[in-house]
Design a protein around this motif. Structure first.
Motif, PDB file in Angstrom:
ATOM      1  N   LYS A  28       0.746  -1.406  -0.104  1.00 41.63           N
ATOM      2  CA  LYS A  28      -0.017   0.064  -0.028  1.00 41.63           C
ATOM      3  C   LYS A  28       0.819   1.153   0.255  1.00 41.63           C
ATOM      4  N   HIS A  30       1.064   5.704  -0.424  1.00 40.29           N
ATOM      5  CA  HIS A  30       0.247   6.951  -0.407  1.00 40.29           C
ATOM      6  C   HIS A  30       1.023   8.007  -0.660  1.00 40.29           C
ATOM      7  N   ASN A 123     -10.184   8.272 -16.458  1.00 37.29           N
ATOM      8  CA  ASN A 123     -10.233   8.851 -15.297  1.00 37.29           C
ATOM      9  C   ASN A 123     -11.298  10.177 -15.325  1.00 37.29           C
ATOM     10  N   HIS A 128     -13.679  11.451  -6.401  1.00 40.54           N
ATOM     11  CA  HIS A 128     -12.961  10.065  -5.971  1.00 40.54           C
ATOM     12  C   HIS A 128     -13.062   9.338  -7.297  1.00 40.54           C
ATOM     13  N   ARG A 129     -11.989   9.019  -7.856  1.00 42.55           N
ATOM     14  CA  ARG A 129     -12.134   7.913  -8.792  1.00 42.55           C
ATOM     15  C   ARG A 129     -10.784   7.023  -8.731  1.00 42.55           C
ATOM     16  N   GLU A 130     -10.906   5.530  -9.482  1.00 42.55           N
ATOM     17  CA  GLU A 130      -9.857   4.695  -9.430  1.00 42.55           C
ATOM     18  C   GLU A 130      -9.394   4.365 -11.021  1.00 42.55           C
ATOM     19  N   VAL A 146      -4.830  -1.202  -8.003  1.00 40.27           N
ATOM     20  CA  VAL A 146      -5.642  -0.115  -8.219  1.00 40.27           C
ATOM     21  C   VAL A 146      -4.990   1.086  -7.414  1.00 40.27           C
ATOM     22  N   SER A 148      -6.196   4.732  -6.404  1.00 42.02           N
ATOM     23  CA  SER A 148      -7.442   5.558  -5.901  1.00 42.02           C
ATOM     24  C   SER A 148      -6.966   6.938  -5.872  1.00 42.02           C
ATOM     25  N   LYS A 150      -7.855  10.963  -5.317  1.00 44.24           N
ATOM     26  CA  LYS A 150      -8.784  12.369  -4.916  1.00 44.24           C
ATOM     27  C   LYS A 150      -8.177  13.438  -5.039  1.00 44.24           C
ATOM     28  N   TYR A 165      -3.096  10.276  -4.114  1.00 39.92           N
ATOM     29  CA  TYR A 165      -3.147   8.988  -4.406  1.00 39.92           C
ATOM     30  C   TYR A 165      -3.063   7.886  -3.028  1.00 39.92           C
ATOM     31  N   ASN A 166      -3.847   6.750  -3.288  1.00 38.89           N
ATOM     32  CA  ASN A 166      -3.714   5.675  -2.708  1.00 38.89           C
ATOM     33  C   ASN A 166      -3.656   4.535  -3.129  1.00 38.89           C
TER      34      ASN A 166
END
Length: 172
Positions: A28, A30, A123, A128-130, A146, A148, A150, A165-166
């Protein structure tokens, strides 16, 4: 500066031979992407193409940009740079504001230095989108996952944006 993977063809073949015995990992991440179209310094996206009616389109349909923007640890653009987002995006929606994104997350520091993740997908212009992670290199060889995103800030006059981004990615 990102350093290339130092493995040659033989080392990659050996890696694939061991693949059935290797456990899949989940990582993960960020970070913040700084997209700057305007200003006197540090512009990170440039217009490279447009369609014949792009300037008349309410969605900028046909407009294409090349980008090379910093990925930072925090929202502040002077915070530690973790890497770069390098690639292109095209305004692909005729009836709604939507982009086709094709770019690499190029990591330039720390344990992921020299590794990349490839993002390819739609996009839409929503908060919020992924987008899918479709591959990677180095530590992220054979990645999928993915990204994600914002929107954290957007300047309507300049087009400059800050995107959080995450990322969740599976790799070996």
């Amino acid at each position: 500066m990102a350093y290339c993977v130092k493995e040659g063809a033989e080392e990659v073949d050996e890696w694939f031979d061991k693949l059935p015995y290797v456990k899949q990992k989940v990582t993960k991440l960020h970070f913040f992407f700084h997209d700057r179209f305007a200003g006197k310094h540090n512009i990170t996206a440039v217009r490279v193409a447009h369609g014949p009616d792009t300037d008349k389109s309410p969605t900028s349909f046909g407009l294409v940009f090349i980008m090379d923007g910093p990925l930072t640890e925090r929202m502040n653009p002077t915070s530690k740079e973790l890497g770069r987002a390098q690639g292109l995006y095209a305004f692909s929606g005729q009836h709604e504001l939507s982009l086709l994104m094709s770019f690499n997350l190029v990591f330039t520091t720390g344990e992921f230095n020299g590794s990349t993740l490839t993002v390819l997908g739609r996009n839409p212009a929503v908060l919020h989108r992924e987008m899918p992670i479709v591959g990677g290199s180095g530590v992220f060889r054979m990645a999928r996952g993915v990204a994600s995103a914002k929107l954290r800030s957007f300047n309507m006059t300049t087009g400059n944006a800050l995107i959080e981004y995450n990322v969740v990615v599976m790799h070996y």
